[in-house]
Design an enzyme around this catalytic site. Structure first.
Site, PDB file in Angstrom:
ATOM      1  N   ASP A  77      -8.382   0.574  -9.193  1.00  0.00           N
ATOM      2  CA  ASP A  77      -8.814  -0.360  -8.101  1.00  0.00           C
ATOM      3  C   ASP A  77      -7.749  -1.011  -7.588  1.00  0.00           C
ATOM      4  O   ASP A  77      -6.532  -1.248  -8.096  1.00  0.00           O
ATOM      5  CB  ASP A  77      -9.860  -1.393  -8.678  1.00  0.00           C
TER       6      ASP A  77
ATOM      7  N   CYS B 247      -7.000  14.664   7.663  1.00  0.00           N
ATOM      8  CA  CYS B 247      -8.179  13.953   7.425  1.00  0.00           C
ATOM      9  C   CYS B 247      -9.437  14.272   8.257  1.00  0.00           C
ATOM     10  O   CYS B 247      -9.347  14.298   9.368  1.00  0.00           O
ATOM     11  CB  CYS B 247      -7.861  12.489   7.487  1.00  0.00           C
TER      12      CYS B 247
ATOM     13  N   ASP C  95     -14.525  -7.657 -12.974  1.00  0.00           N
ATOM     14  CA  ASP C  95     -13.489  -7.975 -13.518  1.00  0.00           C
ATOM     15  C   ASP C  95     -13.945  -9.400 -14.118  1.00  0.00           C
ATOM     16  O   ASP C  95     -14.966  -9.971 -14.006  1.00  0.00           O
ATOM     17  CB  ASP C  95     -12.213  -8.228 -12.820  1.00  0.00           C
TER      18      ASP C  95
ATOM     19  N   CYS D  62     -12.443  12.361   8.071  1.00  0.00           N
ATOM     20  CA  CYS D  62     -13.324  11.201   8.085  1.00  0.00           C
ATOM     21  C   CYS D  62     -13.597  11.320   9.645  1.00  0.00           C
ATOM     22  O   CYS D  62     -13.056  11.696  10.361  1.00  0.00           O
ATOM     23  CB  CYS D  62     -12.532  10.115   7.683  1.00  0.00           C
TER      24      CYS D  62
ATOM     25  N   CYS E  68     -11.161   9.807  11.923  1.00  0.00           N
ATOM     26  CA  CYS E  68     -10.091  10.825  12.578  1.00  0.00           C
ATOM     27  C   CYS E  68     -10.833  11.888  13.491  1.00  0.00           C
ATOM     28  O   CYS E  68     -10.221  12.437  14.180  1.00  0.00           O
ATOM     29  CB  CYS E  68      -9.352  11.526  11.423  1.00  0.00           C
TER      30      CYS E  68
ATOM     31  N   ASP F  40      -9.208 -12.237 -20.327  1.00  0.00           N
ATOM     32  CA  ASP F  40      -7.865 -11.958 -20.773  1.00  0.00           C
ATOM     33  C   ASP F  40      -6.927 -12.906 -20.084  1.00  0.00           C
ATOM     34  O   ASP F  40      -7.383 -13.593 -19.253  1.00  0.00           O
ATOM     35  CB  ASP F  40      -7.268 -10.593 -20.438  1.00  0.00           C
TER      36      ASP F  40
ATOM     37  N   HIS G 170     -10.924   4.632   7.505  1.00  0.00           N
ATOM     38  CA  HIS G 170      -9.993   5.826   7.348  1.00  0.00           C
ATOM     39  C   HIS G 170      -9.413   5.487   5.924  1.00  0.00           C
ATOM     40  O   HIS G 170      -9.127   6.482   5.115  1.00  0.00           O
ATOM     41  CB  HIS G 170      -9.020   5.987   8.458  1.00  0.00           C
TER      42      HIS G 170
HETATM   43 ZN   LIG Z   1      -9.205   9.601   8.403  1.00  0.00          ZN
END
Ligand SMILES: [Zn+2]
Length: 396
Positions: free
Chosen positions: A287, A325, A96, A327, A330, A150, A356
């Site tokens: 973002d 999930c 940014d 991941c 998890c 900006d 996570h």
């Molecule tokens: Zn997860």
């Protein structure tokens, strides 16, 4: 200077206003819509780059010019060969401009035509940031995507205040473009790569549309920004204290009018349901600090809504955070264990929850892209949003 573009963007599928495509930067392709984890100080807090790259499949992260400019400072990053080489992140990087962070300092800043004067939050020293300085700093960082400098007005600012701010942003956008082009012509960009068949190897510059909650100002800002000409367009100045309905009025009006052949980026937004809603209006890039910041305060985003691990109801819960999930957190750990880590103040609580949460945000975008490609986006959005209400209905 090369006539090739710095980035290329191709829309591969549309479903309503929603679009799925590929943004190719000099550091490789990125599937859109994309969520960019926020790496404020050259680190995405609480997670290693290896994990972001390999398990989570992040292809672009965001860095904050303001923070890195103050500390360690542009001289250190330049001397270390730019932000990629300094930090070890080799994939795409968007920075940014510092404008928003300086704006959020509130009373500590003074805005003039030339730029913004403010006190550093690090050591209290007086600093000055302008479009030219922001472009110089982002060139020294070697970010692949540079944001124009900006000025942001408060979300509830009256039309005259928003107009002044929008007009200043337009003049600063012009100055950003001029300085940026000068730096590129002299090849003063730390991250420059060899030109390819498609790309020039130079940095890309995105313009930012301002105008607060006022549709006429937003339209004028868009026209003026597109006249200057950028490689991507962002919607700035939302999620800054205005009502949520105001944000959606602006996004739903503005996003579909933004140039269709360049990426559209909604800055600093938002929750998982916000991302999906914004995609439905044609936004491609996001973002937000939510997955990382909330991860550090014991909050998990899941397909059934937000969970607060401080809540005693998880003490004996042996299920994973999110049963849908996949991941590695998890797959291995229970809610009971994660709550225990958090309540004990263990560093690992932040690490695992951040992991996570980012997995959930990035996976949500993967599912968004799939649903657009298969023409099921509306159905996906409805089911996804309904799922997020489960915990709030149970009042946990
Ligand atoms: Zn997860």
């Amino acid at each position: 200077m090369s006539t090739k573009p710095a980035i290329s963007f191709e829309v591969l599928a549309r479903d309503g206003e929603a679009r799925a495509g590929v943004l190719t930067t000099r550091r490789g392709p990125i599937e859109t819509p994309v969520f960019m984890p926020v790496g404020t100080a050259g680190t995405v807090k609480g997670i290693r780059f290896e994990v972001l790259e390999r398990e989570l499949g992040a292809h672009i992260i965001l860095g904050n010019t303001y923070h890195l400019w103050l500390r360690p400072g542009v001289d250190v990053i330049r001397a270390c060969g730019g932000l990629h080489s300094f930090s070890g992140w080799q994939r795409a990087l968007l920075t940014d401009s510092g404008g928003f962070q300086v704006w959020s300092l509130g009373a500590l800043r003074k805005i003039t035509e030339e730029g913004t004067e403010f006190r550093s939050h690090v050591d209290g020293s007086l600093k000055f940031l302008s479009p030219e300085i922001s472009m110089d700093v982002q060139a020294a960082f070697g970010s692949d995507i540079v944001m124009a400098f900006d000025e942001c007005a408060a979300g509830d600012a009256p039309p005259d205040v928003s107009r002044k701010s929008m007009e200043l942003t337009a003049r600063w956008a012009n100055r950003s473009r001029l300085r940026f082009d000068g730096l590129q012509a002299e090849e003063l960009d730390a991250g420059r790569t060899e030109a390819t068949d498609l790309l020039s190897g130079a940095q890309a510059l995105f313009g930012i549309v301002q105008g607060g909650a006022h549709q006429d100002l937003r339209r004028e800002s868009l026209t003026r920004t597109v006249e200057i000409g950028f490689e991507g367009y962002a919607i700035g100045g939302l999620s800054v204290g205005e009502e949520k309905s105001v944000m959606w009025d602006v996004v739903s009006e503005l996003a579909p009018k933004m140039p269709a052949h360049w990426p559209r980026y909604l800055m600093g937004v938002g929750t998982p349901e916000d991302l999906v809603e914004a995609v439905s209006h044609g936004v491609d890039m996001f973002d937000c600090v939510l997955p990382t910041r909330n991860g550090r305060t014991g909050q998990a985003f899941t397909s059934r809504g937000k969970m607060n691990l401080k809540n005693a109801q998880w003490t004996l819960d042996t299920r994973p955070l999110d049963e849908s999930c996949s991941c590695s957190v998890c797959r291995r750990h229970s809610r009971a264990y994660l709550r225990h880590l958090y309540m004990s103040g263990e560093i690992l609580a932040s690490v695992l929850l951040t992991h996570h949460n980012l997995a959930f945000f990035l996976d949500t975008m993967r599912r968004v892209r799939q649903s657009i490609r298969s023409g099921n986006f509306k159905k996906f959005q409805r089911e996804f949003t309904e799922g997020l209400d489960v915990y709030s209905r149970q009042n946990v």
